[in-house]
Motif scaffolding. Structure first.
Motif, PDB file in Angstrom:
ATOM      1  N   ARG A   1       0.854  -1.355   0.399  1.00  0.00           N
ATOM      2  CA  ARG A   1       0.003  -0.551   0.325  1.00  0.00           C
ATOM      3  C   ARG A   1       1.021   1.032  -0.095  1.00  0.00           C
ATOM      4  NH1 ARG A   1      -3.755  -0.920   5.188  1.00  0.00           N
ATOM      5  NH2 ARG A   1      -5.025   0.651   4.229  1.00  0.00           N
TER       6      ARG A   1
ATOM      7  N   MET B   1      -9.821   3.900  -1.065  1.00  0.00           N
ATOM      8  CA  MET B   1      -8.674   3.026  -1.205  1.00  0.00           C
ATOM      9  C   MET B   1      -8.663   2.293  -0.987  1.00  0.00           C
ATOM     10  SD  MET B   1      -4.436   3.633  -0.094  1.00  0.00           S
ATOM     11  CE  MET B   1      -3.650   2.474  -1.061  1.00  0.00           C
ATOM     12  N   MET B   2      -9.358   1.452   0.678  1.00  0.00           N
ATOM     13  CA  MET B   2      -9.362   0.564   1.108  1.00  0.00           C
ATOM     14  C   MET B   2     -10.649   0.442   2.131  1.00  0.00           C
ATOM     15  SD  MET B   2      -7.733   1.930   3.254  1.00  0.00           S
ATOM     16  CE  MET B   2      -7.986   3.215   4.327  1.00  0.00           C
TER      17      MET B   2
ATOM     18  N   VAL C   1      -8.294  -5.906   3.316  1.00  0.00           N
ATOM     19  CA  VAL C   1      -8.520  -4.830   2.536  1.00  0.00           C
ATOM     20  C   VAL C   1      -8.663  -4.694   1.032  1.00  0.00           C
ATOM     21  CG1 VAL C   1      -6.488  -2.482   2.026  1.00  0.00           C
ATOM     22  CG2 VAL C   1      -7.293  -3.617   4.271  1.00  0.00           C
ATOM     23  N   ARG C   2      -8.901  -3.748   0.430  1.00  0.00           N
ATOM     24  CA  ARG C   2      -8.750  -3.705  -1.169  1.00  0.00           C
ATOM     25  C   ARG C   2      -8.557  -2.386  -1.758  1.00  0.00           C
ATOM     26  NH1 ARG C   2     -14.161  -5.009  -4.732  1.00  0.00           N
ATOM     27  NH2 ARG C   2     -13.276  -7.558  -4.061  1.00  0.00           N
ATOM     28  N   LEU C   3      -7.020  -2.502  -2.529  1.00  0.00           N
ATOM     29  CA  LEU C   3      -6.804  -2.054  -3.375  1.00  0.00           C
ATOM     30  C   LEU C   3      -7.140  -1.838  -4.721  1.00  0.00           C
ATOM     31  CD1 LEU C   3      -3.373  -3.003  -2.113  1.00  0.00           C
ATOM     32  CD2 LEU C   3      -4.921  -1.843  -1.358  1.00  0.00           C
ATOM     33  N   VAL C   4      -7.614  -0.759  -4.857  1.00  0.00           N
ATOM     34  CA  VAL C   4      -8.239  -0.666  -6.202  1.00  0.00           C
ATOM     35  C   VAL C   4      -7.734   1.157  -6.846  1.00  0.00           C
ATOM     36  CG1 VAL C   4     -10.190  -1.392  -5.851  1.00  0.00           C
ATOM     37  CG2 VAL C   4     -10.745   0.784  -5.019  1.00  0.00           C
TER      38      VAL C   4
ATOM     39  N   PRO D   1      -2.588   1.400  -7.288  1.00  0.00           N
ATOM     40  CA  PRO D   1      -2.265   0.463  -8.726  1.00  0.00           C
ATOM     41  C   PRO D   1      -3.249   1.012  -9.794  1.00  0.00           C
ATOM     42  CG  PRO D   1      -3.757  -0.771  -7.460  1.00  0.00           C
ATOM     43  CD  PRO D   1      -3.491   0.150  -6.534  1.00  0.00           C
TER      44      PRO D   1
ATOM     45  N   GLY E   1      -6.697  -2.980 -12.021  1.00  0.00           N
ATOM     46  CA  GLY E   1      -7.278  -4.173 -11.675  1.00  0.00           C
ATOM     47  C   GLY E   1      -7.165  -3.918 -10.068  1.00  0.00           C
ATOM     48  N   VAL E   2      -7.576  -5.468  -9.469  1.00  0.00           N
ATOM     49  CA  VAL E   2      -8.239  -4.759  -7.488  1.00  0.00           C
ATOM     50  C   VAL E   2      -6.777  -6.034  -7.165  1.00  0.00           C
ATOM     51  CG1 VAL E   2      -9.979  -5.875  -6.247  1.00  0.00           C
ATOM     52  CG2 VAL E   2     -10.381  -4.574  -9.234  1.00  0.00           C
ATOM     53  N   VAL E   3      -6.742  -5.949  -5.732  1.00  0.00           N
ATOM     54  CA  VAL E   3      -5.913  -6.777  -4.938  1.00  0.00           C
ATOM     55  C   VAL E   3      -6.812  -6.726  -3.663  1.00  0.00           C
ATOM     56  CG1 VAL E   3      -4.513  -6.872  -3.858  1.00  0.00           C
ATOM     57  CG2 VAL E   3      -3.744  -5.558  -5.659  1.00  0.00           C
ATOM     58  N   ASP E   4      -7.086  -8.139  -3.200  1.00  0.00           N
ATOM     59  CA  ASP E   4      -7.329  -8.445  -1.798  1.00  0.00           C
ATOM     60  C   ASP E   4      -6.553  -9.051  -1.355  1.00  0.00           C
ATOM     61  OD1 ASP E   4     -10.143  -7.310  -1.743  1.00  0.00           O
ATOM     62  OD2 ASP E   4     -10.774  -8.412  -3.990  1.00  0.00           O
ATOM     63  N   LEU E   5      -6.363  -7.786  -0.200  1.00  0.00           N
ATOM     64  CA  LEU E   5      -6.295  -8.775   1.279  1.00  0.00           C
ATOM     65  C   LEU E   5      -6.811  -8.436   2.415  1.00  0.00           C
ATOM     66  CD1 LEU E   5      -3.026  -5.449   0.713  1.00  0.00           C
ATOM     67  CD2 LEU E   5      -3.202  -7.664  -0.201  1.00  0.00           C
ATOM     68  N   TYR E   6      -6.462  -9.874   2.512  1.00  0.00           N
ATOM     69  CA  TYR E   6      -7.924 -10.673   4.098  1.00  0.00           C
ATOM     70  C   TYR E   6      -6.879 -11.200   4.580  1.00  0.00           C
ATOM     71  CZ  TYR E   6     -10.655 -11.442   0.193  1.00  0.00           C
ATOM     72  OH  TYR E   6     -11.768 -11.424  -1.078  1.00  0.00           O
TER      73      TYR E   6
END
Lengths: 423, 291
Positions: free
Chosen positions: A88, B1-2, B17-20, A92, A95-100
């Motif tokens: 972070r 952002m998240m 957390v979702r990064l877009v 980006p 696209g999409v990033v999901d962090l769990y």
């Protein structure tokens, strides 16, 4: 629990602009804007596409709980950009990033350390930056200090620390975080071997016992091997390999350099030449592979090379040795020539037969050294090229007693087979 | 952002957390700053230790600085230019005014450099970036509190002697006013720091701008020392003037107060705060690529 996805990356792209466009002054920005508008009015597409490149160009990646994923690739392949997005630090482009899970990232050791503060103060500072609360840090303080081994210097400003102590302290704080995902970029490159081992042990244990997920970027293939079970290779912003570590290492080496069958040895192949050869009496000028078109062999084969050399004066007892390095830059073994040649002054073509049967699958390079025996067990080096011969050994499956060679534990050399006889 | 969701899940809290690429609307992330409150406090402490490390007088400088500047202003404005202080003893007027102004100026100044001075941190690790401005705000408030050590006894002496006539029932409003002023400084600072990542020119403007702003804020002169006219009404539109005058009215019994203009200042403060936070949260996402 084991199959729980902790990182899900879909269609990730990251665009950077080339040149210094963004570092401009107000005037430049206004001019640029005007030009862009003008271009739009003329019906051209805005000048966005040009002067940009994708550091990451469509990454899809799924990482599950308890996985330790190695990320390797050449400089500029996009490794650090990927880690920066996952940590972070930057957003980006597509696209999409999901962090769990809680992410702790270590793109540098001791981020936020300030030299004037003591070790203890810096532990609190560093921990807080990494997202720990003061109580959490206080609770972990003893462990952190014990792991780092800087007990006696805890109340000394860190500017008086040795660089090793500094690194150990920074690493200790970061690895004691309460987090689910640990992201590390090349941080183990610093610090001594013992501490590196200690860190890798600690990380592998947290993967196994606490189900942490580790993302690890390194150029040290041995560290990747020891820590990771899965590895991806990045090349120009894409994932070109995703699988086991050995496969990744081979792929990486494949993308790293092409394997030439013929090499002309210029000055870039020689190190400290003026020291080794104050007077040039002998030169290895060219290498050509005779057996096959590409230097990829199975271990039963022999590599046959032709070396074009030039002797400036008549030389007696000229011999060669191949100093063989494994792909992770550790020395594997050395082959000596069993005989020596007496050479007249002038051009010579020397054929070398290089049996490979002791080498295990992987990438190698051999430094070719020419020397003369001095007759008392010593030698006198007359030329050397680094690397003289780059080659790969491909795995040979299908034997009756085949077992995958585990180079990280067994070494790169396979000695002659033992013979078993039931008495 | 998240979006961060805390919640159940096998005993340990689960985070998502979702990064877009783009966010819609203003995302302040104040909740996250709150979770990192220990960091804010530590950053504040660090600023103090770092500023006064290896100085002879240490934190005494916090007191000496306004002493010197109020002496200068007393000389220039009081003696040479002959501008009065509305009946308030000169030293108290200048010292208190300068202390209040410096709190504002510090908050603006440090925060205007947020991205530049914390670039090394921001490029290596994630934490809510607003923690840094908030710690700047805390430092400015703390410095002011330290200056109260000098102001309070002075004020008490003059109060007992009957030289000043403060509006004592309104005193509890003071912390709120100080907070508003400090927030205003932070908002402008944060706004500037977000813009300086793109246009470094602004860095040079900050210094000149703040000193100009001081003279436009009725700090070293009482507002009613100005002749009524266009200049004066312009200066009253400045939210700092309103807060300044109100603080002096409450504490020293001198100052003009107009509720509509003050409320305008409050609205402007809120607007700037939101704008600052919005631009900041926009910039923090990609500042790493531009710096």
């Amino acid at each position: 629990m084991k199959d729980e996805v902790v990182i899900q990356v879909r269609g990730l792209r990251k665009q950077y602009r080339l040149g210094k466009i963004n570092a401009g002054t107000l005037e430049q920005a206004i001019r640029e804007r005007r030009e862009r508008k003008k271009a739009m009015r003329r019906g051209e597409t805005a000048g966005r596409g040009e002067g940009t490149f994708y550091a990451l160009d469509g990454i899809d990646l799924t990482v599950r709980r308890g996985e330790s994923l190695g990320i390797i690739g050449r400089n500029g392949a996009g490794k650090s950009t990927l880690l920066k997005i996952l940590s972070r630090i930057t957003a980006p482009t597509e696209g999409v990033v999901d962090l769990y899970g809680r992410v702790s990232s270590m793109l540098e050791v001791g981020t936020g350390f300030s030299g004037d503060m003591t070790g203890r103060e810096n532990i609190f500072m560093n921990g807080a930056i990494l997202g720990m609360t003061r109580d959490e840090i206080r609770e972990k303080m003893e462990d952190i200090v014990r792991f780092s081994g800087v007990e006696d210097f805890l109340d000394t400003p860190v500017k008086r620390y040795s660089s090793g102590m500094y690194v150990r302290l920074g690493f200790s704080v970061a690895t004691h975080l309460e987090s689910d995902i640990v992201i590390m970029d090349e941080v183990l490159a610093v610090g001594d071997v013992d501490f590196q081992k200690k860190c890798i042990d600690r990380l592998s244990r947290s993967v196994k016992e606490q189900g942490k997920t580790v993302l690890f970027v390194s150029h040290n293939m041995n560290a990747v091997r020891q820590l990771c079970r899965r590895c991806i290779v990045l090349d120009r912003g894409r994932i070109v390999f995703d699988g086991d570590v050995e496969g990744a290492v081979s792929t990486y080496l494949g993308t790293d350099r092409s394997l030439p069958a013929e090499v002309e040895f210029g000055p870039e192949y020689r190190q400290d030449d003026h020291l080794v050869r104050p007077v040039i009496r002998f030169s290895i000028n060219r290498m050509r592979l005779i057996s096959g078109d590409t230097p990829v062999f199975s271990c039963e084969e022999e590599a046959v090379l032709e070396l074009a050399c030039r002797a400036e004066v008549p030389l007696r007892g000229v011999a060669f040795r191949f100093e063989v390095w494994y792909q992770d830059h550790t020395k594997a073994a050395t082959a000596l020539s069993g005989n020596a040649l007496d050479l007249e002054a002038g051009e010579h073509s020397i054929r070398v037969v290089f049996p490979l049967r002791h080498l295990t699958p992987g990438g190698y390079r051999a430094d070719i050294v020419a020397f003369q025996y001095d007759g008392r067990g010593g030698e006198y080096r007359i030329d050397a090229v680094y690397p003289g011969f780059v080659f790969q050994i491909r795995p040979t499956a299908g034997e009756r007693y085949y077992v995958e060679w585990r180079g990280q534990f067994w070494g790169a050399v396979r000695l002659d087979d033992l013979t078993l006889r039931l008495q | 952002m998240m979006s961060v969701k805390g919640g159940g899940g096998s005993g340990t809290p689960s985070y998502h957390v979702r990064l877009v690429p783009k966010t819609r609307g203003i995302h302040l992330g104040l909740g996250e700053v709150w979770r990192y409150r220990d960091l804010v406090l530590l950053l504040t402490k660090k600023t103090f230790t770092m500023t006064y490390q290896q100085t002879l007088l240490g934190p005494l400088w916090i007191l000496l600085h306004p002493v010197f500047s109020s002496l200068v202003h007393m000389l220039v404005f009081g003696r040479i230019a002959g501008i009065g202080t509305g009946g308030v003893p000169g030293i108290l007027f200048y010292f208190a005014s300068m202390a209040v102004w410096e709190m504002f100026a510090y908050s603006l100044h440090t925060n205007a450099q947020t991205f530049i001075s914390s670039a090394h941190l921001f490029s290596k690790v994630y934490f809510p970036r607003l923690s840094v401005p908030f710690s700047g705000l805390l430092v400015s408030l703390l410095k002011f509190c330290i200056q109260l050590i000098v102001i309070l006894p002075m004020w008490t002496v003059y109060l007992i002697r009957g030289d000043i006539h403060p509006v004592l029932p309104a005193l509890p409003l003071l912390p709120l006013l100080l907070l508003q002023l400090s927030m205003l400084g932070m908002s402008v600072g944060v706004l500037l720091s977000s813009l300086t990542t793109r246009y470094r020119d602004l860095m040079h403007l900050v210094g000149v701008g703040t000193s100009l702003w001081m003279y436009a804020s009725a700090v070293v002169y009482p507002l009613d020392a100005l002749p009524p006219g266009r200049l004066r009404s312009l200066i009253t539109l400045n939210p700092v003037t309103q807060i300044m005058e109100l603080i002096r009215r409450i504490t020293l019994g001198e100052g003009m107060f107009s509720l509509p203009r003050y409320l305008f200042g409050v609205a402007l403060t809120l607007l700037l705060f939101l704008a600052g936070a919005a631009v900041f949260s926009h910039v923090e996402r990609t500042f790493e690529d531009t710096i």
